[in-house]
Scaffold this motif. Structure first.
Motif, short mmCIF file in Angstrom:
data_model
loop_
_atom_site.label_atom_id
_atom_site.label_comp_id
_atom_site.label_asym_id
_atom_site.label_seq_id
_atom_site.Cartn_x
_atom_site.Cartn_y
_atom_site.Cartn_z
N LEU A 127 0.83 -1.21 0.00
CA LEU A 127 0.00 0.00 0.00
C LEU A 127 0.87 1.26 0.00
N ASN A 128 1.91 1.26 0.79
CA ASN A 128 2.77 2.44 0.87
C ASN A 128 3.58 2.65 -0.42
N LEU A 129 4.01 1.56 -1.04
CA LEU A 129 4.77 1.68 -2.29
C LEU A 129 3.91 2.16 -3.45
N LYS A 130 2.65 1.77 -3.45
CA LYS A 130 1.76 2.10 -4.56
C LYS A 130 0.57 2.94 -4.10
N ALA A 131 0.78 3.80 -3.13
CA ALA A 131 -0.31 4.59 -2.54
C ALA A 131 -1.09 5.38 -3.58
N GLU A 132 -0.41 5.89 -4.60
CA GLU A 132 -1.11 6.69 -5.61
C GLU A 132 -2.07 5.85 -6.44
N LYS A 135 -6.68 5.25 -4.55
CA LYS A 135 -7.11 6.60 -4.15
C LYS A 135 -7.82 6.62 -2.80
N GLU A 136 -8.40 5.48 -2.38
CA GLU A 136 -9.09 5.43 -1.08
C GLU A 136 -8.13 5.22 0.09
N TYR A 137 -6.88 4.92 -0.21
CA TYR A 137 -5.90 4.64 0.84
C TYR A 137 -5.30 5.93 1.38
N ASN A 138 -5.29 6.05 2.69
CA ASN A 138 -4.67 7.17 3.37
C ASN A 138 -3.56 6.62 4.27
N PRO A 139 -2.29 6.85 3.94
CA PRO A 139 -1.18 6.30 4.75
C PRO A 139 -1.24 6.71 6.22
N LYS A 140 -1.88 7.83 6.51
CA LYS A 140 -1.99 8.27 7.91
C LYS A 140 -2.91 7.36 8.72
N GLU A 141 -3.80 6.63 8.04
CA GLU A 141 -4.71 5.72 8.74
C GLU A 141 -4.06 4.35 9.00
N ASN A 142 -2.96 4.07 8.33
CA ASN A 142 -2.29 2.78 8.46
C ASN A 142 -1.57 2.71 9.80
N ILE A 143 -2.07 1.88 10.68
CA ILE A 143 -1.49 1.76 12.03
C ILE A 143 -0.03 1.35 12.01
#
Length: 157
Positions: A127-132, A135-143
């Motif tokens: 998820l972090n490598l392909k965050a772009e 579009k629904e992924y927010n890295p700040k929500e990833n514990i």
């Protein structure tokens, strides 16, 4: 939100190491509980809802479904080790098989937990490598971007 993984798919992924497990041993609520407890804190609810709606099938197949499957097994394995009923909590007996002793059950549980954590960490890294791309992924929500426990040490960022 509907479950990301079916019971039959879960059995194929998480119980491929042993004998027959009937589908009615796993409840939809077991899958939901595992996703809520371990996977949604990494993906975030919006991304998980998008996956449930059919978006990102490769992410679902390669990362999300295996993580949910293993965490669901961790959740239900104690229930498989002992049965509850009118007679209370019992273990299987009367056949050539006997229940594994506590040290083997703990070893098995630790191996399942280790594999599940590795799958969850791989999901987080993807998820972090392909965050772009999500579009629904927010890295700040990833514990796991804020806190993790590696090698017995809790690390807060």
């Amino acid at each position: 939100m509907k479950n990301i993984i079916s019971i039959s798919e879960l059995l194929a992924i998480a119980f491929s190491d042993g004998g027959y497990i009937p589908q009615d041993v796993i409840a939809d609520s077991d899958i939901k509980a595992a996703a809520e407890r371990w996977v949604i804190p990494v993906t975030g609810r919006k991304l998980m809802e998008a996956i449930a709606e059919g978006k990102y099938p490769e992410l679902r197949q390669e990362y999300v479904a295996p993580a949910i499957a293993l965490y669901t097994r961790l959740l239900v394995q104690p229930r498989l080790n002992a049965m509850s009923g009118v007679g209370g909590l019992t273990t299987g007996g009367g056949s050539a098989r006997k229940a594994a002793d506590e040290s083997l059950r703990k070893e098995h549980h630790d191996a399942l937990r280790s594999k599940a954590r590795a799958l969850l960490k791989a999901l987080s890294e993807e998820l972090n490598l392909k965050a772009e791309a999500f579009k629904e992924y927010n890295p700040k929500e990833n514990i796991l971007n804020r806190c993790c426990c590696d090698g017995g040490f809790v690390q807060v960022y």
